[in-house]
Design an enzyme around this catalytic site. Structure first.
Site, PDB file in Angstrom:
ATOM      1  N   LYS A  17      -0.226 -15.514   8.089  1.00 48.11           N
ATOM      2  CA  LYS A  17       0.540 -14.557   8.604  1.00 48.11           C
ATOM      3  C   LYS A  17       0.403 -13.549   9.284  1.00 48.11           C
ATOM      4  O   LYS A  17      -0.509 -12.556   8.451  1.00 48.11           O
ATOM      5  CB  LYS A  17       1.664 -14.784   7.849  1.00 48.11           C
ATOM      6  CG  LYS A  17       2.654 -14.231   8.534  1.00 48.11           C
ATOM      7  CD  LYS A  17       4.392 -14.761   8.187  1.00 48.11           C
ATOM      8  CE  LYS A  17       5.242 -13.857   9.180  1.00 48.11           C
ATOM      9  NZ  LYS A  17       6.348 -14.253   7.817  1.00 48.11           N
TER      10      LYS A  17
ATOM     11  N   SER B 276      10.341 -15.634  11.054  1.00 48.22           N
ATOM     12  CA  SER B 276       9.907 -15.399  11.007  1.00 48.22           C
ATOM     13  C   SER B 276       8.042 -16.164  11.024  1.00 48.22           C
ATOM     14  O   SER B 276       7.455 -15.629  12.437  1.00 48.22           O
ATOM     15  CB  SER B 276       9.261 -14.314  10.572  1.00 48.22           C
ATOM     16  OG  SER B 276       9.021 -14.017   9.588  1.00 48.22           O
TER      17      SER B 276
ATOM     18  N   SER C  45      12.118 -16.849   5.434  1.00 52.02           N
ATOM     19  CA  SER C  45      11.226 -16.735   6.632  1.00 52.02           C
ATOM     20  C   SER C  45       9.989 -17.185   6.466  1.00 52.02           C
ATOM     21  O   SER C  45       8.684 -17.809   6.990  1.00 52.02           O
ATOM     22  CB  SER C  45      10.239 -15.195   6.858  1.00 52.02           C
ATOM     23  OG  SER C  45      11.457 -14.832   7.672  1.00 52.02           O
TER      24      SER C  45
END
Lengths: 98, 498
Positions: free
Chosen positions: B77, B152, B176
């Site tokens: 990420k 997210s 997330s």
């Protein structure tokens, strides 16, 4: 019902150092009326006898031994600098001319 | 080969059937073929990945003892720093920034010889539930490209579902990792707060942020969990205790005699019928496997969302003050005679997106003199009440369960202009972050009405992460024998892939 006027939002944006267009200020002010109503629900149960939790872990005074360890070189630390001069970050003027 | 689980890939690497270079190249080819449609990646480090893979192959050839996941590729990420590799957090304010250091998660990945393919897309600074808040455009859900992949960490979850990577790293502040896992039919785990170091994780809300593993199976998540977890002197909030035995738990998957508590408040009205149906079905399977299902109540959970949207913005308004255009990142308006303050104002106007600005302003308000007690102070009290609810529930049950999200993936654009509707996605995931406990989402099937994946959430007490892995592995095995093949075998083919 809590609401924030366009000028309230402008003041907060100033504190947060974010330039905002008039259109953005008005839009945020409208949204905040709805958002603040929703989040103000916390006040329904937050009575005086409830302690506050700022953090999930009961930690205090976390220290490590005071031993010198490798860290970034000046060149590495400055590698992302928007501007630099003499091995330092060059920043815009902080104080006024006067 | 790319459709195998990470542990299957690891076995093939260990036996010499394939090399890490071949495996890495196969994933790079897949990314090349399908990522124009999916847009899971913001940056692909072709050269770095192949170099790392070749180094693992050489080590293996020389007979060196390697870690269980050595040579298996992973997607990172874009909120985690990796030395020399662009790290944007999905924001224009960090465009082009190449961090001069590795996050501890990356250090641990490298130590374990896990090959890092590149950086995945995310909502800007991890604020969002759809990846639509990325400054670089949305990620598309591989199940249906017109839908959101969650957020997210939508990029990390989508990369798994699109077979672009078998493993990924996510971060979870209010859901997330788990919500993207739920809507893409993958597995995502938020470890106990402090279980994985936050050093080099660009901070959003420091008392809630937690990095964790994303994978396609429970065992793969466990293997990655053990690779990245553990105490780190560079993170003062990292827990100095042995890592829970999650791999052993995932391998045994034994739930006999375990008490599984269904949280009354995280079900019912507001949850899509297909979501509820899959949830009930999973409970029956767990009961059949020998677990005892009990009901628990957590009356203060209904205030969790409100408290979260005060605490997280408050902490973010402070954390994001570091993006001041002085030391790294974007700088706008630095003309002769411009003041530092005007440069900051202009840079932050251009560099931050709508949602980030909204949360910074909300946090600034909640922390301001005269409103602090009513907003931030009250939210902190709610946090205590939620933790007490969990403590009481864990006196009755070993783990707690709920659907991960109230609905399946919605259409891109559907909720983009309604912040409150968007925030509701996280209603079942947020309580876990407030209390700092562990949470997992794994696929429980697809909803009858739309054929889209549904997630099953398991919550375990602080540093008892192994419990959610036992339950997850048990449910996964029961569902697999019911379906005859993993859920992702049903995913529609992508245009560029085979």
């Amino acid at each position: 019902m809590t609401s924030l006027s366009r000028d309230d939002v402008a003041k907060l944006a100033g504190l947060a150092r974010i330039e905002m267009s008039d259109e953005e200020l008005v839009a945020l002010s409208n949204e905040f009326t709805v958002i603040l109503d929703a989040v103000a629900r916390v006040q329904e149960v937050a009575s005086a006898d409830v302690e506050a939790t700022s953090h999930p872990l009961p930690l205090r005074n976390v220290f490590r031994p005071d031993v010198v360890a490798p860290s970034l070189t000046p060149a590495e630390a400055l590698s992302g600098a928007p501007a630099q001069e003499e091995q330092r970050f060059r920043v815009p003027q902080i104080l006024g001319e006067e | 080969m790319i459709r195998n689980s990470a542990s299957e890939m690891a076995s093939k690497l260990a036996s010499g059937e394939i090399t890490s270079v071949e495996l890495t190249q196969a994933h790079l080819d897949r990314i090349q073929a399908v990522d124009t449609d999916v847009h899971a990646f913001l940056y692909v480090d072709t050269e770095g990945a192949l170099t790392q893979a070749a180094a693992v192959d050489a080590k293996r050839k020389s007979g060196e003892k390697l870690s269980p996941l050595a040579g298996v590729p992973l997607a990172l990420k874009d909120v985690m720093t990796q030395k020399g590799i662009p790290t944007t957090c999905g924001s224009k304010i960090l465009e082009g920034w190449r961090p001069p250091y590795d996050s501890t998660v990356v250090t641990n990945l490298k130590k374990n010889d896990i090959v890092i393919l590149g950086k995945t897309n995310m909502d800007e600074f991890a604020m969002g539930s759809s990846t639509e808040n990325s400054a670089y455009g949305p990620t598309h859900n591989p199940w249906d490209l017109t839908r959101i992949p969650g957020g997210s960490g939508g990029g990390s979850a989508a990369s798994l579902a699109a077979f672009e990577a078998p493993l990924a790293i996510g971060t979870d502040t209010g859901g997330s990792i788990r919500q993207p896992a739920a809507v893409t039919g993958t597995v995502g785990v938020k470890p106990t707060y402090g279980g994985v170091s936050r050093f080099g994780l660009v901070a959003f809300s420091s008392s809630l942020d937690q990095a964790g593993p994303c994978a396609r199976t429970v065992l793969d998540a466990a293997l990655l969990h053990e690779a990245i977890a553990g105490h780190d002197p560079k993170d003062s909030t990292s827990i100095n205790a042995p890592v829970p035995a999650v791999v052993a738990a995932a391998k045994s998957g034994d739930v006999k005699g375990m008490k599984i508590g269904v949280v009354k408040e995280l079900n019912g009205d507001g949850y899509q019928p297909g979501v509820r149906k899959r949830f009930e079905e999973s409970l029956e399977l767990l009961a059949a496997a020998g677990a005892e299902i009990v009901e628990v109540s957590a009356p203060n959970f209904e205030y969790a969302l409100a408290a979260y949207y005060l605490i997280a913005p408050s902490e973010c308004s402070s954390n994001l003050a570091r993006f001041d255009a002085m030391r790294y990142g974007l700088r706008v308006g630095d003309s002769d005679g411009a003041s530092a303050e005007s440069v900051m104002n202009l840079t932050r106007e251009v560099g931050f997106g709508r949602e980030v600005k909204r949360r910074i302003i909300l946090g600034t308000y909640a922390l301001s003199s005269g409103y602090y007690d009513a907003y931030y102070g009250s939210a902190q009290k709610v946090r205590t009440l939620i933790t007490q609810d969990f403590n009481k529930a864990f006196e009755i049950a070993d783990v707690l369960v709920s659907p991960t999200c109230p609905t399946t993936a919605f259409k891109i654009g559907e909720k983009a202009n309604d912040p409150l509707a968007m925030y509701l996605n996280d209603i079942a995931t947020i309580p876990v972050n407030m209390a700092g406990i562990g949470g997992m989402s794994l696929p429980s099937g697809v909803a009858d009405e739309d054929g889209l994946p549904v997630g099953f959430q398991i919550m375990s007490p602080v540093m008892k992460d192994e419990r959610m892995y036992s339950v997850g592995a048990s449910l996964e095995a029961a569902l697999l024998s019911k379906w005859g093949a993993p859920l992702l075998s049903k995913i529609p083919a992508l245009a560029g892939g085979q």
